[in-house]
Scaffold this motif. Structure first.
Motif, PDB file in Angstrom:
ATOM      1  N   LYS A 156      40.383  43.083  49.111  1.00  0.00           N
ATOM      2  CA  LYS A 156      39.042  43.652  48.967  1.00  0.00           C
ATOM      3  C   LYS A 156      38.751  44.660  50.078  1.00  0.00           C
ATOM      4  O   LYS A 156      38.163  45.724  49.829  1.00  0.00           O
ATOM      5  CB  LYS A 156      37.998  42.538  48.968  1.00  0.00           C
ATOM      6  CG  LYS A 156      38.074  41.621  47.755  1.00  0.00           C
ATOM      7  CD  LYS A 156      37.049  40.497  47.838  1.00  0.00           C
ATOM      8  CE  LYS A 156      37.153  39.540  46.657  1.00  0.00           C
ATOM      9  NZ  LYS A 156      36.159  38.437  46.735  1.00  0.00           N
ATOM     10  N   GLU A 184      33.814  47.930  42.022  1.00  0.00           N
ATOM     11  CA  GLU A 184      33.064  47.069  42.936  1.00  0.00           C
ATOM     12  C   GLU A 184      32.363  45.958  42.175  1.00  0.00           C
ATOM     13  O   GLU A 184      32.323  44.802  42.630  1.00  0.00           O
ATOM     14  CB  GLU A 184      32.060  47.906  43.717  1.00  0.00           C
ATOM     15  CG  GLU A 184      32.706  48.880  44.704  1.00  0.00           C
ATOM     16  CD  GLU A 184      31.708  49.801  45.361  1.00  0.00           C
ATOM     17  OE1 GLU A 184      31.953  50.235  46.499  1.00  0.00           O
ATOM     18  OE2 GLU A 184      30.659  50.103  44.727  1.00  0.00           O
ATOM     19  N   ASN A 189      33.336  44.539  39.573  1.00  0.00           N
ATOM     20  CA  ASN A 189      34.357  43.552  39.187  1.00  0.00           C
ATOM     21  C   ASN A 189      34.902  42.792  40.388  1.00  0.00           C
ATOM     22  O   ASN A 189      35.917  42.092  40.267  1.00  0.00           O
ATOM     23  CB  ASN A 189      35.512  44.254  38.460  1.00  0.00           C
ATOM     24  CG  ASN A 189      35.138  44.714  37.072  1.00  0.00           C
ATOM     25  OD1 ASN A 189      34.173  44.236  36.479  1.00  0.00           O
ATOM     26  ND2 ASN A 189      35.892  45.664  36.530  1.00  0.00           N
ATOM     27  N   ASP A 190      34.249  42.939  41.531  1.00  0.00           N
ATOM     28  CA  ASP A 190      34.664  42.276  42.772  1.00  0.00           C
ATOM     29  C   ASP A 190      36.099  42.650  43.144  1.00  0.00           C
ATOM     30  O   ASP A 190      36.870  41.822  43.599  1.00  0.00           O
ATOM     31  CB  ASP A 190      34.523  40.753  42.646  1.00  0.00           C
ATOM     32  CG  ASP A 190      34.462  40.075  44.018  1.00  0.00           C
ATOM     33  OD1 ASP A 190      34.102  40.750  45.009  1.00  0.00           O
ATOM     34  OD2 ASP A 190      34.789  38.877  44.093  1.00  0.00           O
ATOM     35  N   TYR A 191      36.428  43.913  42.904  1.00  0.00           N
ATOM     36  CA  TYR A 191      37.715  44.506  43.283  1.00  0.00           C
ATOM     37  C   TYR A 191      38.909  43.901  42.549  1.00  0.00           C
ATOM     38  O   TYR A 191      40.049  44.053  42.986  1.00  0.00           O
ATOM     39  CB  TYR A 191      37.928  44.406  44.797  1.00  0.00           C
ATOM     40  CG  TYR A 191      36.778  44.994  45.590  1.00  0.00           C
ATOM     41  CD1 TYR A 191      36.637  46.369  45.723  1.00  0.00           C
ATOM     42  CD2 TYR A 191      35.817  44.168  46.168  1.00  0.00           C
ATOM     43  CE1 TYR A 191      35.569  46.918  46.426  1.00  0.00           C
ATOM     44  CE2 TYR A 191      34.745  44.709  46.870  1.00  0.00           C
ATOM     45  CZ  TYR A 191      34.631  46.083  47.002  1.00  0.00           C
ATOM     46  OH  TYR A 191      33.562  46.627  47.687  1.00  0.00           O
ATOM     47  N   ASP A 192      38.657  43.232  41.430  1.00  0.00           N
ATOM     48  CA  ASP A 192      39.759  42.723  40.620  1.00  0.00           C
ATOM     49  C   ASP A 192      40.179  43.810  39.631  1.00  0.00           C
ATOM     50  O   ASP A 192      39.708  43.866  38.492  1.00  0.00           O
ATOM     51  CB  ASP A 192      39.348  41.461  39.860  1.00  0.00           C
ATOM     52  CG  ASP A 192      40.502  40.897  39.031  1.00  0.00           C
ATOM     53  OD1 ASP A 192      41.611  41.474  39.091  1.00  0.00           O
ATOM     54  OD2 ASP A 192      40.290  39.889  38.326  1.00  0.00           O
TER      55      ASP A 192
END
Length: 440
Positions: free
Chosen positions: A346, A393, A395-398
């Motif tokens: 992240k 962002e 997608n929480d950096y996934d």
């Protein structure tokens, strides 16, 4: 298809084209940006992706000059060559020898190309260079065909080009089609049959286009474009070099290496496009500044492609990320291939997104200086692509298992915003006015 006999394609490709037309309304992916990204100032070429619903074309025979599904019969007419007065031999940038690829920093090498194109464009008037002169039927059909291809694969961008003058609009379509055909060499239906020799032959064909010897109707449209606008051949050559790089390279040790790749496959399109889109007569900015903005948008869009497609690329055995920066973040190739979304990942992604956004900010400086009728497609590309970073962002950096995409509602909302931005006067003009006001 076109009614002219010059627009004939091979039966397999014609059938595939008809199938794509019938499925047109169901293609939500056809207007999405692709891997390489010639999605820049001009358009989205869609590298590394297949258009959903498209049937594969037949494999072209050895020695054939056709490209994917965008085939046309040999062209009989000869487009006029570039006027000699526009040549700038003193600014020719020699291609580096293979062993010297990194002898000069990539940014410096690219800057030399920017200076060359800027000088060529600056030598021409900033007003439109072409009047509404009638075209021969065959050439008109060639440009119409380019418009059909652009409308098929980049609907949003095609819509935005409708505000441009007919001459500029046709020229941008021609550039888009050449970029797409070039891209298909590496990522199209026949990509597995493409070799370095095929790219050499494609570059030779490019030389013929600039010399006024087009092979087919699509080449003829570009040949007419480069004859009437101050477009330099170097960015076109460099895009082909980007295709060569993809054939032999799947890792990038430093950002300097990645920067050069992003320029080859995306930044080049901006340099191709500025002379056609034109600079506003009201602009106080140097031509070099506008070209740098176009380059920055290409780099920003391509970096965004890379960040969005990390998982997809990993499944193809490719990593388009600076390896030294991964190592500094404590990350390895195994982390990427296994799709590990850790705190280290992240933090790494936050830094990469910050870099991409810095290029978008630089791109804004150039976008405001273009001719007003040319700004809308540029601002639309800028705003839409920048939103992809927001989605990463969200997608929480996934970006291993989740593909960041801009929902259709957000796309539609971005278009009027882009249009309003296109109506704003050149920033250099307002800055000049503020400076004048401070002195009086």
């Amino acid at each position: 298809m076109m009614s002219t006999s010059r627009a004939v394609t091979s039966p397999a490709c014609a059938a595939a084209w008809r199938r794509r037309r019938q499925q047109h309304d169901r293609w939500s992916a056809s207007d999405a940006p692709g891997r390489a990204g010639t999605a820049t100032f001009v358009a989205k070429v869609g590298r590394g992706r297949r258009v959903r619903g498209a049937a594969p074309c037949s494999v072209r025979a050895a020695g054939s000059d056709t490209i994917g599904c965008l085939e046309a019969e040999p062209w009989g007419a000869v487009a006029p060559a570039r006027p000699p007065a526009l040549a700038l031999p003193g600014l020719q940038v020699a291609a580096p020898a293979p062993g010297d690829a990194l002898a000069v920093p990539s940014e410096q090498r690219v800057h030399e190309v920017v200076l060359k194109q800027a000088a060529l464009a600056a030598a021409a008037p900033r007003a439109a260079r072409i009047g509404p002169e009638p075209m021969a039927g065959g050439l008109k059909a060639a440009f119409d065909r380019c418009g059909e291809v652009c409308k098929e694969y980049a609907k949003t961008f095609y819509l935005a080009t409708q505000l441009m003058t007919p001459e500029r609009r046709r020229a941008i379509w021609a550039i888009y089609v050449w970029c797409r055909r070039t891209d298909e060499l590496v990522d199209g239906p026949n990509a597995s049959h493409i070799s370095a020799l095929a790219l050499d032959r494609w570059e030779s064909r490019l030389e013929d286009i600039f010399a006024g010897r087009p092979y087919d109707m699509l080449d003829a449209a570009l040949s007419d474009t480069v004859a009437n606008f101050p477009v330099d051949i170097q960015p076109f050559r460099d895009m082909i070099e980007g295709m060569r790089m993809d054939l032999r390279k799947s890792r990038y040790r430093t950002f300097d290496e990645l920067y050069l790749y992003c320029y080859y496959v995306a930044g080049t399109v901006g340099l191709m496009s500025v002379p056609v889109m034109g600079i506003s007569p009201e602009s106080r900015a140097a031509t070099e500044t506008v070209c740098k903005g176009a380059l920055a948008l290409g780099l920003a869009n391509q970096l965004t492609n890379i960040l969005r497609d990390v998982g997809e690329d990993a499944r193809r055995g490719r990593i388009y990320l600076p390896q030294d920066e991964l190592e500094m973040a404590g990350l390895s190739e195994a982390d990427i291939f296994n799709g590990r979304v850790t705190d280290g990942w992240k933090g790494f992604m936050r830094d990469q997104i910050t870099r991409a956004r810095s290029f978008f900010r630089q791109a804004e400086e150039g976008a405001t200086e273009l001719n007003q009728e040319s700004r809308w497609p540029v601002w639309a590309s800028l705003l839409l692509y920048r939103q992809i970073l927001d989605e990463i962002e969200a997608n929480d950096y996934d970006n291993f298992t989740k593909r960041a995409y801009v929902p259709k509602t957000k796309k539609l909302m971005a278009l009027p915003k882009a249009y309003l931005r296109s109506l704003m006067p050149p920033s250099s003009l307002t800055q000049s006015q503020r400076h004048y006001s401070s002195l009086t």
